[in-house]
Design a protein around this motif. Structure first.
Motif, PDB file in Angstrom:
ATOM      1  N   GLY A  43     -22.181  92.417  -4.083  1.00  0.00           N
ATOM      2  CA  GLY A  43     -22.783  91.209  -3.523  1.00  0.00           C
ATOM      3  C   GLY A  43     -22.219  90.841  -2.164  1.00  0.00           C
ATOM      4  N   ASN A  44     -23.114  90.552  -1.257  1.00  0.00           N
ATOM      5  CA  ASN A  44     -22.766  90.051   0.067  1.00  0.00           C
ATOM      6  C   ASN A  44     -23.573  88.773   0.287  1.00  0.00           C
ATOM      7  OD1 ASN A  44     -20.992  92.180   1.337  1.00  0.00           O
ATOM      8  ND2 ASN A  44     -22.730  93.410   0.656  1.00  0.00           N
ATOM      9  N   PHE A  45     -22.864  87.675   0.566  1.00  0.00           N
ATOM     10  CA  PHE A  45     -23.486  86.362   0.683  1.00  0.00           C
ATOM     11  C   PHE A  45     -22.990  85.685   1.955  1.00  0.00           C
ATOM     12  CE2 PHE A  45     -22.931  87.513  -3.722  1.00  0.00           C
ATOM     13  CZ  PHE A  45     -24.138  87.207  -4.319  1.00  0.00           C
ATOM     14  N   SER A  46     -23.865  84.898   2.572  1.00  0.00           N
ATOM     15  CA  SER A  46     -23.451  84.210   3.794  1.00  0.00           C
ATOM     16  C   SER A  46     -24.143  82.864   3.900  1.00  0.00           C
ATOM     17  CB  SER A  46     -23.787  85.053   5.020  1.00  0.00           C
ATOM     18  OG  SER A  46     -23.322  84.406   6.183  1.00  0.00           O
ATOM     19  N   TRP A  47     -23.339  81.835   4.188  1.00  0.00           N
ATOM     20  CA  TRP A  47     -23.907  80.517   4.441  1.00  0.00           C
ATOM     21  C   TRP A  47     -24.725  80.551   5.731  1.00  0.00           C
ATOM     22  CZ3 TRP A  47     -24.011  76.993   0.823  1.00  0.00           C
ATOM     23  CH2 TRP A  47     -23.007  76.915  -0.126  1.00  0.00           C
ATOM     24  N   THR A  55     -19.925  85.424   4.381  1.00  0.00           N
ATOM     25  CA  THR A  55     -18.954  84.501   3.793  1.00  0.00           C
ATOM     26  C   THR A  55     -18.196  85.201   2.673  1.00  0.00           C
ATOM     27  OG1 THR A  55     -20.464  82.688   4.283  1.00  0.00           O
ATOM     28  CG2 THR A  55     -18.678  82.224   2.733  1.00  0.00           C
ATOM     29  N   LEU A  56     -18.913  85.931   1.833  1.00  0.00           N
ATOM     30  CA  LEU A  56     -18.327  86.734   0.757  1.00  0.00           C
ATOM     31  C   LEU A  56     -18.857  88.154   0.874  1.00  0.00           C
ATOM     32  CD1 LEU A  56     -18.706  84.209  -2.203  1.00  0.00           C
ATOM     33  CD2 LEU A  56     -16.608  84.780  -0.982  1.00  0.00           C
ATOM     34  N   LYS A  57     -17.956  89.115   0.831  1.00  0.00           N
ATOM     35  CA  LYS A  57     -18.340  90.501   1.086  1.00  0.00           C
ATOM     36  C   LYS A  57     -17.880  91.407  -0.057  1.00  0.00           C
ATOM     37  CE  LYS A  57     -17.760  94.071   4.572  1.00  0.00           C
ATOM     38  NZ  LYS A  57     -17.100  94.449   5.804  1.00  0.00           N
ATOM     39  N   ASP A  58     -18.747  92.324  -0.461  1.00  0.00           N
ATOM     40  CA  ASP A  58     -18.442  93.333  -1.481  1.00  0.00           C
ATOM     41  C   ASP A  58     -17.908  92.726  -2.774  1.00  0.00           C
ATOM     42  OD1 ASP A  58     -19.199  95.330   0.340  1.00  0.00           O
ATOM     43  OD2 ASP A  58     -17.164  95.460   1.157  1.00  0.00           O
ATOM     44  N   ILE A  59     -18.603  91.729  -3.286  1.00  0.00           N
ATOM     45  CA  ILE A  59     -18.190  91.070  -4.524  1.00  0.00           C
ATOM     46  C   ILE A  59     -18.704  91.864  -5.721  1.00  0.00           C
ATOM     47  CG2 ILE A  59     -18.353  88.962  -5.923  1.00  0.00           C
ATOM     48  CD1 ILE A  59     -16.766  88.614  -3.318  1.00  0.00           C
ATOM     49  N   ASN A  60     -17.789  92.213  -6.607  1.00  0.00           N
ATOM     50  CA  ASN A  60     -18.125  92.856  -7.873  1.00  0.00           C
ATOM     51  C   ASN A  60     -17.431  92.055  -8.965  1.00  0.00           C
ATOM     52  OD1 ASN A  60     -19.682  95.445  -7.323  1.00  0.00           O
ATOM     53  ND2 ASN A  60     -17.999  95.565  -5.859  1.00  0.00           N
ATOM     54  N   LEU A  61     -18.220  91.507  -9.861  1.00  0.00           N
ATOM     55  CA  LEU A  61     -17.698  90.611 -10.879  1.00  0.00           C
ATOM     56  C   LEU A  61     -18.547  90.747 -12.131  1.00  0.00           C
ATOM     57  CD1 LEU A  61     -15.973  87.987 -11.611  1.00  0.00           C
ATOM     58  CD2 LEU A  61     -17.949  86.721 -10.756  1.00  0.00           C
ATOM     59  N   ARG A  62     -17.875  90.770 -13.276  1.00  0.00           N
ATOM     60  CA  ARG A  62     -18.592  90.802 -14.548  1.00  0.00           C
ATOM     61  C   ARG A  62     -17.894  89.846 -15.505  1.00  0.00           C
ATOM     62  NH1 ARG A  62     -19.450  95.514 -18.946  1.00  0.00           N
ATOM     63  NH2 ARG A  62     -21.292  94.586 -19.892  1.00  0.00           N
ATOM     64  N   VAL A  63     -18.639  88.862 -15.988  1.00  0.00           N
ATOM     65  CA  VAL A  63     -18.126  87.891 -16.944  1.00  0.00           C
ATOM     66  C   VAL A  63     -18.947  88.033 -18.218  1.00  0.00           C
ATOM     67  CG1 VAL A  63     -17.731  85.452 -17.436  1.00  0.00           C
ATOM     68  CG2 VAL A  63     -17.483  86.300 -15.093  1.00  0.00           C
TER      69      VAL A  63
END
Length: 166
Positions: A43-47, A55-63
């Protein structure tokens, strides 16, 4: 009064001029159809979409369902932005964001609705006595409610004024 009205109108105008949230940011899956509650892949996200640095780069998350997760970090490290991503509020540049079931967000600034304590706890949901009792236990509210004359039927005044003192 005129100055306050102008400030209010400027804020409303600014809000109304904002772009709509992207409807395709989150892939929503029906509750119970997936063992993972939240998943972000690359995930890559930007305001600010005009910025070259997300804003957030290369997000990998699993909940997974039932997990308890703490988001920790220093001031300005992106904790609130990560949570805003999960709400679909930060524009997605790339990647996958999946959400299974429902979500709730509790802001850093506490607030209370005018009405009964029970209404604040239920927040518009139907009464499920067993779940309601679990919430009271988890939040250690039973002793507090015992002190109040009308328990969870006590009406909370504006800004929780009649609950002041802790």
């Amino acid at each position: 009064m005129i100055a306050q009205t102008k400030v209010s109108l400027d804020r409303i105008t600014s809000f109304l001029r904002l772009d709509d949230l992207q409807s395709d940011v989150i892939e929503r899956l029906p509750k119970g159809s997936f063992d993972t509650a939240i998943e972000i892949v690359d995930g890559n996200f930007s305001w600010d979409l005009s910025s070259h640095n997300p804003t957030l780069k290369d997000i990998n998350l699993r909940v997974c369902r039932g997990m308890r997760v703490a988001v920790c970090g220093t001031v300005g490290s992106g904790k609130s932005s990560l949570l805003s991503c999960m709400m679909g509020e930060v524009p997605k540049i790339s990647g996958i964001l999946k959400l299974c079931g429902t979500k709730a967000y509790v802001a850093q600034s506490p607030w209370i609705q005018s009405g009964k304590i029970a209404e604040n706890i239920l927040f518009g949901k139907e009464m499920d006595r067993e779940r309601y009792e679990r919430v009271l236990d988890a939040c250690y509210l039973k002793k507090d409610l015992e002190v109040l004359s009308f328990g969870d039927q006590t009406v909370i005044g504006e800004w929780g004024i009649n609950l002041s003192g802790g």
